[in-house]
Design a protein around this motif. Structure first.
Motif, PDB file in Angstrom:
ATOM      1  N   GLY A 197       0.742  -1.231   0.051  1.00 15.35           N
ATOM      2  CA  GLY A 197      -0.063   0.021  -0.088  1.00 15.35           C
ATOM      3  C   GLY A 197       0.725   1.407  -0.048  1.00 15.35           C
ATOM      4  N   VAL A 198       0.310   2.407   0.575  1.00 14.62           N
ATOM      5  CA  VAL A 198       0.865   3.653   0.544  1.00 14.62           C
ATOM      6  C   VAL A 198       1.174   4.012   2.051  1.00 14.62           C
ATOM      7  CG1 VAL A 198       0.727   5.920   0.051  1.00 14.62           C
ATOM      8  CG2 VAL A 198      -0.057   4.198  -1.685  1.00 14.62           C
ATOM      9  N   GLY A 199       2.268   4.455   2.380  1.00 14.51           N
ATOM     10  CA  GLY A 199       2.390   4.883   3.789  1.00 14.51           C
ATOM     11  C   GLY A 199       1.408   5.684   4.542  1.00 14.51           C
ATOM     12  N   GLY A 200       0.826   5.371   5.791  1.00 14.83           N
ATOM     13  CA  GLY A 200      -0.083   6.191   6.345  1.00 14.83           C
ATOM     14  C   GLY A 200      -1.512   5.390   6.468  1.00 14.83           C
ATOM     15  N   GLN A 201      -1.418   4.372   5.624  1.00 16.09           N
ATOM     16  CA  GLN A 201      -2.754   3.696   5.447  1.00 16.09           C
ATOM     17  C   GLN A 201      -3.174   2.842   6.433  1.00 16.09           C
ATOM     18  OE1 GLN A 201      -2.655   2.447   1.345  1.00 16.09           O
ATOM     19  NE2 GLN A 201      -4.259   3.805   1.083  1.00 16.09           N
ATOM     20  N   GLY A 202      -2.084   2.315   7.266  1.00 15.01           N
ATOM     21  CA  GLY A 202      -2.470   1.193   8.480  1.00 15.01           C
ATOM     22  C   GLY A 202      -1.904  -0.016   8.034  1.00 15.01           C
ATOM     23  N   SER A 203      -1.015  -0.434   7.166  1.00 14.38           N
ATOM     24  CA  SER A 203      -0.459  -1.756   6.689  1.00 14.38           C
ATOM     25  C   SER A 203       0.178  -2.336   7.965  1.00 14.38           C
ATOM     26  CB  SER A 203       0.462  -1.528   5.697  1.00 14.38           C
ATOM     27  OG  SER A 203       1.410  -0.912   5.807  1.00 14.38           O
ATOM     28  N   LEU A 204       0.759  -1.535   8.926  1.00 13.08           N
ATOM     29  CA  LEU A 204       1.684  -2.082  10.051  1.00 13.08           C
ATOM     30  C   LEU A 204       0.683  -2.796  11.013  1.00 13.08           C
ATOM     31  CD1 LEU A 204       4.398   0.718  10.903  1.00 13.08           C
ATOM     32  CD2 LEU A 204       4.686  -1.792  10.078  1.00 13.08           C
ATOM     33  N   LEU A 205      -0.677  -2.008  11.258  1.00 11.68           N
ATOM     34  CA  LEU A 205      -1.377  -2.494  12.312  1.00 11.68           C
ATOM     35  C   LEU A 205      -2.013  -3.854  11.450  1.00 11.68           C
ATOM     36  CD1 LEU A 205      -3.265  -2.438  14.799  1.00 11.68           C
ATOM     37  CD2 LEU A 205      -4.712  -0.962  13.475  1.00 11.68           C
ATOM     38  N   ALA A 206      -2.225  -3.927  10.421  1.00  8.07           N
ATOM     39  CA  ALA A 206      -2.884  -5.047   9.748  1.00  8.07           C
ATOM     40  C   ALA A 206      -1.879  -6.008   9.781  1.00  8.07           C
ATOM     41  CB  ALA A 206      -3.040  -4.819   7.864  1.00  8.07           C
ATOM     42  N   SER A 207      -0.453  -6.094   9.257  1.00 10.71           N
ATOM     43  CA  SER A 207       0.328  -7.016   9.550  1.00 10.71           C
ATOM     44  C   SER A 207       0.386  -7.624  10.979  1.00 10.71           C
ATOM     45  CB  SER A 207       1.685  -6.664   8.905  1.00 10.71           C
ATOM     46  OG  SER A 207       2.522  -5.800   9.841  1.00 10.71           O
ATOM     47  N   LYS A 208       0.336  -6.558  11.966  1.00  7.13           N
ATOM     48  CA  LYS A 208       0.493  -7.204  13.391  1.00  7.13           C
ATOM     49  C   LYS A 208      -0.710  -7.893  13.732  1.00  7.13           C
ATOM     50  CE  LYS A 208       0.942  -4.817  17.844  1.00  7.13           C
ATOM     51  NZ  LYS A 208       1.038  -3.609  18.758  1.00  7.13           N
ATOM     52  N   LEU A 209      -2.000  -7.505  13.244  1.00  7.79           N
ATOM     53  CA  LEU A 209      -3.142  -8.174  13.708  1.00  7.79           C
ATOM     54  C   LEU A 209      -3.126  -9.605  13.125  1.00  7.79           C
ATOM     55  CD1 LEU A 209      -6.236  -8.571  14.375  1.00  7.79           C
ATOM     56  CD2 LEU A 209      -6.544  -7.670  12.277  1.00  7.79           C
ATOM     57  N   LEU A 210      -2.742  -9.551  11.794  1.00  9.76           N
ATOM     58  CA  LEU A 210      -2.375 -11.058  11.163  1.00  9.76           C
ATOM     59  C   LEU A 210      -1.389 -11.948  11.859  1.00  9.76           C
ATOM     60  CD1 LEU A 210      -2.342 -10.758   7.131  1.00  9.76           C
ATOM     61  CD2 LEU A 210      -3.703 -12.090   8.508  1.00  9.76           C
ATOM     62  N   GLY A 211      -0.303 -11.140  12.391  1.00  7.23           N
ATOM     63  CA  GLY A 211       0.643 -12.099  12.934  1.00  7.23           C
ATOM     64  C   GLY A 211       0.100 -12.678  14.258  1.00  7.23           C
ATOM     65  N   ARG A 212      -0.630 -11.825  15.030  1.00  6.45           N
ATOM     66  CA  ARG A 212      -1.210 -12.352  16.358  1.00  6.45           C
ATOM     67  C   ARG A 212      -2.270 -13.553  16.068  1.00  6.45           C
ATOM     68  NH1 ARG A 212      -1.353  -9.439  21.593  1.00  6.45           N
ATOM     69  NH2 ARG A 212      -0.193  -7.713  20.100  1.00  6.45           N
ATOM     70  N   LEU A 213      -2.925 -13.151  15.048  1.00  7.65           N
ATOM     71  CA  LEU A 213      -4.007 -14.068  14.722  1.00  7.65           C
ATOM     72  C   LEU A 213      -3.539 -15.350  14.523  1.00  7.65           C
ATOM     73  CD1 LEU A 213      -7.106 -14.817  13.777  1.00  7.65           C
ATOM     74  CD2 LEU A 213      -5.973 -14.471  11.475  1.00  7.65           C
ATOM     75  N   LEU A 214      -2.418 -15.597  13.958  1.00  5.40           N
ATOM     76  CA  LEU A 214      -1.748 -16.797  13.353  1.00  5.40           C
ATOM     77  C   LEU A 214      -0.582 -17.480  14.375  1.00  5.40           C
ATOM     78  CD1 LEU A 214      -0.872 -15.541   9.681  1.00  5.40           C
ATOM     79  CD2 LEU A 214      -2.772 -17.213  10.331  1.00  5.40           C
ATOM     80  N   VAL A 215      -0.300 -16.539  15.213  1.00  8.16           N
ATOM     81  CA  VAL A 215       0.655 -17.201  16.448  1.00  8.16           C
ATOM     82  C   VAL A 215      -0.530 -17.678  17.231  1.00  8.16           C
ATOM     83  CG1 VAL A 215       1.726 -16.588  18.581  1.00  8.16           C
ATOM     84  CG2 VAL A 215       2.409 -15.839  16.459  1.00  8.16           C
ATOM     85  N   ASN A 216      -1.700 -17.106  17.654  1.00  8.36           N
ATOM     86  CA  ASN A 216      -2.891 -17.471  18.307  1.00  8.36           C
ATOM     87  C   ASN A 216      -3.332 -19.006  17.889  1.00  8.36           C
ATOM     88  OD1 ASN A 216      -2.665 -15.246  20.214  1.00  8.36           O
ATOM     89  ND2 ASN A 216      -4.442 -14.433  19.322  1.00  8.36           N
ATOM     90  N   ALA A 217      -3.268 -19.089  16.571  1.00 13.71           N
ATOM     91  CA  ALA A 217      -3.963 -20.304  15.933  1.00 13.71           C
ATOM     92  C   ALA A 217      -2.795 -21.520  16.078  1.00 13.71           C
ATOM     93  CB  ALA A 217      -4.243 -20.148  14.471  1.00 13.71           C
ATOM     94  N   GLY A 218      -1.463 -21.065  16.543  1.00 14.16           N
ATOM     95  CA  GLY A 218      -0.454 -22.206  16.738  1.00 14.16           C
ATOM     96  C   GLY A 218       0.368 -22.290  15.491  1.00 14.16           C
ATOM     97  N   TYR A 219       0.399 -21.460  14.603  1.00 17.94           N
ATOM     98  CA  TYR A 219       1.474 -21.551  13.451  1.00 17.94           C
ATOM     99  C   TYR A 219       2.592 -20.892  13.995  1.00 17.94           C
ATOM    100  CZ  TYR A 219      -2.496 -22.859  10.632  1.00 17.94           C
ATOM    101  OH  TYR A 219      -3.502 -23.164  10.265  1.00 17.94           O
TER     102      TYR A 219
END
Length: 190
Positions: free
Chosen positions: A10-32
């Motif tokens: 994307g373009v800086g300032g759109q929230g990609s960091l939060l999206a990647s953090k959310l995905l990372g947390r989701l997948l760790v919680n799922a055991g990956y």
């Protein structure tokens, strides 16, 4: 399990960091085993950015090479086209239809390309393009495009919606939780 590769572009300032953090947390919680990259590119508002999220039984590197992305999640449709060469055969693009003019368009040196979703489909890509900005605005803030995109991406994963919502609760500040959950739901159901 095969390692799954997700690029968030994307373009800086759109929230990609939060999206990647959310995905990372989701997948760790799922055991990956999960690896999330740093931002590459200009992270200031307006510059092109990319992050990598890789998950599986054992992931050794956070980097995704050309032709290996199972998913490209794009905050802006030209960015999806820019990174198309990274999509694996059979990979899926989930993109916002929003257009953010890059500097050559702003200066008049170039025009913004038309019909990008159709061009990517013609190149063989599976493209799920929707107006994430409208979903975010309907939820209460244009800044929630990231959660609208995560909602749309969630349709492609075999993880219960409650797991996504739990990860949102663990990642998003409490004062923005209701708005972000609404943006997620609107993206998922758009």
């Amino acid at each position: 399990m095969k390692t799954t590769n997700i690029m968030i572009v994307g373009v800086g300032g759109q929230g990609s960091l939060l999206a990647s953090k959310l995905l990372g947390r989701l997948l760790v919680n799922a055991g990956y085993d999960v690896k999330v990259s740093e931002v590459h590119g200009m992270s200031q508002r307006g510059g092109s950015v990319v992050t990598y999220v890789r998950f599986g039984d054992k992931v050794c590197s956070p980097v995704i090479d050309a032709g290996q992305a199972d998913f490209i999640v794009s905050f802006e449709i030209l960015e999806a086209a820019r990174w198309l060469g990274y999509l694996a055969p059979g990979g899926q693009i989930v993109t916002n239809t929003q257009q953010v003019d890059p500097m050559p368009v702003i200066t008049g040196a170039m025009t913004y390309p038309e019909d990008l979703a159709e061009k990517m489909r013609a190149a063989g890509a599976k493209v799920d393009a929707f107006d994430a900005l409208q979903a975010a605005t309907e939820a209460g803030s244009a800044k929630a495009v990231n959660l609208a995109l995560m909602g749309r991406l969630s349709r492609y994963f075999d993880l219960d919606e409650s797991k996504w919502l739990e990860s949102i609760e663990q990642t998003v500040p409490a004062k923005f939780l209701d708005l972000n959950k609404k943006a997620f739901a609107l993206g998922r159901n758009a």
